[in-house]
Write an enzyme that holds these catalytic residues in place. Structure first.
Site, PDB file in Angstrom:
ATOM      1  N   SER A  91       0.813  -1.244  -0.073  1.00 47.83           N
ATOM      2  CA  SER A  91       0.055  -0.013  -0.062  1.00 47.83           C
ATOM      3  C   SER A  91       0.822   1.292  -0.019  1.00 47.83           C
ATOM      4  CB  SER A  91      -0.946  -0.056   1.214  1.00 47.83           C
ATOM      5  OG  SER A  91      -1.922   0.931   1.258  1.00 47.83           O
ATOM      6  N   HIS A 197      -8.658   0.883   0.497  1.00 42.92           N
ATOM      7  CA  HIS A 197      -8.535  -0.023  -0.467  1.00 42.92           C
ATOM      8  C   HIS A 197      -9.824  -0.801  -0.785  1.00 42.92           C
ATOM      9  CE1 HIS A 197      -4.197   0.348  -1.340  1.00 42.92           C
ATOM     10  NE2 HIS A 197      -4.119   0.324   0.012  1.00 42.92           N
TER      11      HIS A 197
END
Length: 310
Positions: A91, A197
């Site tokens: 990420s 996400h």
């Protein structure tokens, strides 16, 4: 010395004091914090070295702080002559990987992170989202449970074969976590303020894209592995669009690791605060060399481990 994969830490790994030893040890590491302070407009070294946990937990602080500590670790290990065969991040960690591969300068990296953190924090303040790590169940079981749960909740972080994070509306995520616990899994609520996400991050993705659409990204000088694709990335023609999608797309970290292993990765070095990714690598592959670098002790340990493989 072998060329390992460089992995870069994700959000949530921050702690007070991170990067302090690296900055004292290596001039290039110290310069990372100076650069970050100039771009961000606040004393990044003070935030990392002395900031209290609650202050560091703010997205607008934690993201550049983790990014800086990752780049400080990168500078320290490269000063010792270690070069990577490939780079990847979890990420947030993809941004340090972009700098490591030459796609962004350090200054550009801090500027992009500044916009990302601001967009994500604003989105978090406007939504009622939650995330849970589900441990001990296969990804397909977790997917099925999310589909059976009323409301919006989806698997988002495929971290290792026995750990997947879910995200969604707070009520739906809590129901899915309860259902998965009844199936034998362990559900751990994550200390985050939004459903990262997932589709709930669309407003952040839109704002972020507008802020970075004119940033000039270069081609990477070494293989770059993508969370969103779960494999080596080949097309770099629209990085602002990719990074906007990245905010709302699942992290296929297991697929990424499998692709790296298939490419012949001899070892994995996590750069940044903590050793979460090191643990995920070891849970995915048995007997693999995986080490982290976050201070002088771990730097020495990592260098010794890599020399043994040579």
């Amino acid at each position: 010395m072998v060329k390992p994969v460089f992995l870069f830490s994700g959000q949530g790994s921050q702690y007070s004091g991170m990067g302090k030893e690296l900055a004292a040890l290596c001039l290039a590491s110290a310069r990372v914090f100076e650069c970050g302070s100039d771009v961000l407009g606040f004393d990044l070294a003070a935030a990392c070295f002395e900031g209290e946990d609650a202050f560091l937990a703010q997205t607008k602080v934690s993201q550049p702080a983790i990014f800086a500590t990752s780049l400080a670790a990168l500078a320290a290990v490269k000063e010792q002559g270690v070069e990577p065969m490939a780079v990847a991040g979890h990420s947030l960690g993809e941004y340090a990987a972009m700098v490591a591969s030459g796609m962004l300068s350090m200054e550009q990296g801090f500027e992009v992170i500044r916009h990302r953190a601001a967009a994500m924090q604003a989105c978090a303040e406007g939504q009622d989202g939650a995330m849970y790590a589900i441990v001990g169940l296969a990804a397909d079981v977790i997917q099925q449970a999310c589909e059976e749960t009323e409301g919006y909740v989806v698997p988002v972080n495929y971290n290792c074969p026995t750990q997947t994070a879910i995200a969604g509306e707070s009520a739906a995520a809590a129901k899915a976590a309860e259902l998965l616990s009844s199936k034998g899994g362990r559900a751990i609520k994550l200390n985050v303020s939004a459903a990262f996400h997932s589709a709930l991050m669309q407003p952040a993705a839109d704002e972020f894209y507008e802020a970075i659409k004119d940033v000039a990204f270069g081609e990477p000088s070494i293989p770059f592995y993508s969370n969103t694709l779960g494999k080596q990335m080949e097309d770099f023609s629209d990085m602002p669009g990719y990074l906007a999608r990245h905010l709302k797309s699942p992290v296929y970290f297991v697929d990424e690791l499998n692709a790296l292993q298939a490419a012949g990765a001899p070892a994995y070095v996590e750069l940044g605060p903590g050793k979460v990714l090191t643990g995920l690598v070891k849970k995915t592959f048995k007997g693999v060399c995986a080490v982290n670098i976050e201070n002088e002790k771990t730097l020495d340990k990592a260098l010794a481990a890599l020399k043994e493989l040579a």
